[in-house]
Design an enzyme around this catalytic site. Structure first.
Site, short mmCIF file in Angstrom:
data_model
loop_
_atom_site.label_atom_id
_atom_site.label_comp_id
_atom_site.label_asym_id
_atom_site.label_seq_id
_atom_site.Cartn_x
_atom_site.Cartn_y
_atom_site.Cartn_z
N HIS A 262 0.84 -1.20 0.00
CA HIS A 262 0.00 0.00 0.00
C HIS A 262 0.88 1.26 0.00
O HIS A 262 0.60 2.23 0.70
CB HIS A 262 -0.94 0.01 1.21
CG HIS A 262 -2.03 -1.01 1.14
ND1 HIS A 262 -3.14 -0.87 0.33
CD2 HIS A 262 -2.19 -2.21 1.77
CE1 HIS A 262 -3.94 -1.92 0.47
NE2 HIS A 262 -3.37 -2.75 1.33
N ASP A 327 -0.30 -5.04 5.86
CA ASP A 327 -1.28 -5.94 5.28
C ASP A 327 -1.19 -6.01 3.76
O ASP A 327 -0.64 -5.14 3.10
CB ASP A 327 -2.69 -5.50 5.67
CG ASP A 327 -3.01 -4.09 5.18
OD1 ASP A 327 -2.14 -3.21 5.30
OD2 ASP A 327 -4.12 -3.87 4.66
N GLU A 328 -1.74 -7.06 3.23
CA GLU A 328 -2.03 -7.23 1.80
C GLU A 328 -0.82 -6.98 0.89
O GLU A 328 -0.93 -6.42 -0.19
CB GLU A 328 -3.19 -6.31 1.39
CG GLU A 328 -4.50 -6.67 2.08
CD GLU A 328 -5.66 -5.81 1.65
OE1 GLU A 328 -6.79 -6.32 1.62
OE2 GLU A 328 -5.46 -4.61 1.37
N ASN A 329 0.34 -7.42 1.35
CA ASN A 329 1.52 -7.38 0.48
C ASN A 329 1.61 -8.72 -0.24
O ASN A 329 2.01 -9.73 0.35
CB ASN A 329 2.78 -7.13 1.30
CG ASN A 329 4.04 -7.27 0.45
OD1 ASN A 329 4.00 -7.12 -0.77
ND2 ASN A 329 5.15 -7.55 1.10
N GLU A 379 -1.34 -9.93 9.31
CA GLU A 379 -0.30 -10.52 8.47
C GLU A 379 1.09 -10.45 9.09
O GLU A 379 1.98 -11.22 8.73
CB GLU A 379 -0.25 -9.83 7.10
CG GLU A 379 -1.39 -10.17 6.17
CD GLU A 379 -2.50 -9.14 6.21
OE1 GLU A 379 -3.16 -8.94 5.19
OE2 GLU A 379 -2.71 -8.52 7.28
#
Length: 691
Positions: A262, A327-329, A379
């Site tokens: 992000h 998150d969300e890597n 995460e």
């Protein structure tokens, strides 16, 4: 076969029934308390204390100026709630010498930090009111409870005689506001902080950086806001003001700077920190979703920049906790970079999770050097992560429980994602510490509480309040009140009341809807428009913006769907009436149902005129027609039931077709009464449950 024998009688009874039947199905007895959150222990006595214009406050103990200011705000709100021209205008040190009908005793000033004492007692007798608390934070909570106790009586306003002993169930009761996807000005934060205080929330989590924006002034690296914000960011002076504004109301402010994923807005200023070799330019992202741009964890310059920025921000945000996202890597840019792959191999990292854990631990060191505790989304929970890190669980209760079992402090957001526009009851049923979890008492203490999360892909300053409130009040109750407080019907009753009270803080969750409808109607009467909007719910989850690409950050967000709300009161009233009618045969319930169905069926004719004159409303023409046809089906079904008749196969086939059509979205919304009408239709069919 279409039966309409009782339709005209229903129409004639419209005025009477809309005034009486609604009361039957929507409201409870006025004598019931309407406190949100419900206190730990309540003992209601006999009689009341009358509020008069000579209402005054006396102080004792050892509070500081914060309590004086909070008491003055209390007086202003009391005056506005009751219309009383109070003689006392301001609370000062002179109030320590006064005798007032409201006595507030505080042992010491509270620290705006985790685990501070927020308990209080509130006692109302026929002759006066007494608040006692160890800290001024508890006293401020007590004043919020007192304001909610005010009732109207024949000769004025009163407070019931009552004894309340109260304290929160969880110490971390938060609201996250995403100011990165769509920037939220200072005034938005202020009014929501006031709303938070009204329902006893105590953590404002500010999501300040993401692919769509870097929203903070960095004096060390001004290119961050210059190239990553479109000019929309908070100055450090503004943020310090917000921190103080929140602290004055007993609320902590926790910043989040999302890394290593992000990170597009970071890379707009520092492309050399990206994980794509040789890439020299990044643009701020305009769509929503999970993007690939990621900071390079093998580049020492990455840690130099992050260390400097985080040190700078540690001075702006004094709270002990600091959120790094994490998150969300998905690691696509890492996998495609030979240098990063070689680094992984050299250091024995088997996968990107281990590489990110290395990154997180390096960040943790310089955060701890600045007196901070690191928070990350779940995460970051990887083997070897120091136990000083705090885990925010967004993926479910299992991640929360696993964190506690491994010895980490943790709090829950899964189930509290208010941007998904699920009804309040879904959030109310979510508990950070359900009875089903298998944890020791020591592990249970590691579960700090929870946070409502307001992601801002689809909200702007004019609409964000309607997505936060009043549902966040329900989450506040779940985090404050005893776990045994579970009455769903009463929750909705009290939610409607607190929703109106929240308006006194300048929140736009009610008025913004009418503003949008007036704009869509282009100066014409909005009555028919509101009838349809009342029963239209926004698409839930992320289905409104499929793939994150239907809307860009600069798209219009004051459209039909932006006026729709997650909880439709009329849909709840209608469902309750149908349940009473089908289960108990209540005739008044049947009349209410028919009145409402007739109103909906007739609405399309009026609304069509408005739709034809406003191009922005063309997207809801089909939805309006669906409501008409669905309502006519409901009328027929009720008439068949009351006539003791059985529908033929052709009628049932047409009913199936109508129900299927009624489920189609219109204007990115859907009708919220389809299941209830289907329940009426299904009651006409005897199902062999053995099949």
């Amino acid at each position: 076969m279409v039966l309409r024998k009782t339709v005209f009688r229903a129409v004639l009874l419209l005025t009477l029934l809309m005034n009486s039947a609604l009361e039957i199905f929507a409201f409870q007895a006025n004598e019931r308390l309407s406190l949100v959150p419900v206190p730990q222990d309540v003992n209601l006595g006999q009689g009341t204390f009358s509020l008069k214009k000579d209402f005054a406050i006396s102080l004792s103990g050892n509070p500081d100026k914060r309590l004086l200011d909070a008491s003055t705000r209390f007086l202003r709100r009391l005056s506005n709630r009751t219309g009383l021209f109070l003689k006392e205008g301001y609370v000062t040190n002179e109030n320590f010498k006064k005798r007032g009908v409201l006595s507030i005793e505080v042992s010491r000033p509270g620290k705006v930090e985790l685990y501070e004492d927020e308990s209080y007692t509130l006692k109302v007798s026929n002759s006066g009111i007494k608040i006692k608390a160890k800290t001024d934070l508890g006293a401020m909570h007590a004043m919020e409870t007192l304001l909610q106790l005010i009732e109207s009586a024949k000769n004025g306003y009163v407070v019931p005689v009552i004894n309340i002993t109260d304290a929160p169930r969880f110490p971390w009761r938060g609201l996250m506001i995403d100011a990165a996807r769509h920037f939220q000005p200072i005034e938005v934060l202020k009014r929501n902080i006031d709303g938070m205080a009204a329902v006893k929330l105590n953590v404002l989590h500010l999501h300040l950086t993401d692919d769509q924006g870097f929203r903070v002034e960095s004096r060390t690296y001004p290119q961050l806001q210059e190239k990553g914000s479109d000019g929309q960011y908070y100055t450090q002076r503004e943020l310090k003001y917000i921190v103080q504004y929140a602290a004055d109301r007993g609320i902590r402010v926790v910043p989040e700077f999302d890394v290593p994923g992000h990170a597009t807005s970071w890379l707009a200023a520092f492309p050399q920190l990206g994980s794509v070799p040789g890439k020299k330019h990044y643009d701020m992202e305009r769509n929503a979703g999970i993007m690939d741009p990621t900071l390079d964890p093998t580049n020492e310059k990455t840690y130099e920049v992050l260390s400097s920025v985080f040190k700078e921000m540690a001075d702006v945000f004094p709270d002990e906790y600091f959120h790094i996202g994490g998150d969300e890597n998905e690691g696509r840019h890492w996998d495609a970079n030979p240098k990063i792959e070689a680094f992984k191999k050299k250091n024995g990292f088997k996968n990107n999770h281990e590489l990110q854990n290395y990154f997180n631990k390096r960040i943790l060191k310089f955060l701890e050097a600045n007196g901070k505790k690191m928070i990350g989304w779940d995460e970051i929970l990887q083997p070897g992560l120091p136990k000083s890190a705090v885990i925010q669980s967004w993926r479910g209760i299992d991640a929360l429980v696993s964190s506690a079992q491994k010895g980490y402090q943790t709090f829950l957001s899964n189930g509290f994602y208010i941007d998904l526009l699920h009804p309040a009851i879904d959030h109310y049923k979510t508990d950070p510490l359900p009875d089903t979890v298998n944890l020791t008492d020591k592990q249970k203490e590691l579960i700090l509480g929870g946070e409502a999360t307001m992601w801002a892909e689809l909200v702007v300053p004019e609409t964000i309040d309607s997505r936060i409130w009043p549902r966040t009040a329900v989450i506040a109750e779940r985090l404050w009140s005893p776990a045994s407080v579970k009455d769903e019907k009463d929750m909705y009753r009290r939610m409607e009341i607190i929703s109106l009270q929240l308006e006194e803080h300048g929140l736009l969750h009610i008025v913004s809807r009418d503003q949008i409808l007036r704009k869509l109607a282009q100066g014409k009467d909005t009555k028919a428009l509101k009838v349809l909007n009342d029963i239209s719910g926004p698409l839930q989850g992320y289905t409104r913006n499929p793939g994150g690409t239907m809307y860009q950050s600069y798209s219009p967000f004051l459209l039909w769907a932006d006026a729709a709300v997650a909880d439709s009161k009329i849909a709840r009233d209608f469902e309750e009436a149908v349940t009473l009618f089908l289960n108990d045969g209540k005739p008044e319930a049947g009349e209410f149902i028919k009145v409402q169905l007739v109103k909906w069926s007739k609405n399309h004719q009026e609304l069509k005129k408005l739709i034809d004159s406003s191009p922005m409303l063309h997207e809801i023409e089909g939805l309006s027609e669906q409501l008409k046809e669905l309502s006519e089906l409901g009328i027929d079904a009720i008439n068949l039931i009351e006539g003791g008749m059985t529908p033929d196969l052709n009628w049932l086939n047409n009913a199936e077709s109508t129900l299927k059509k009624a489920r189609k979205q219109g204007g990115r919304t859907e009708l919220m009464n389809v299941d209830t009408v289907e329940k009426i239709v299904r009651s006409l069919v005897k199902v062999n449950t053995g099949n």
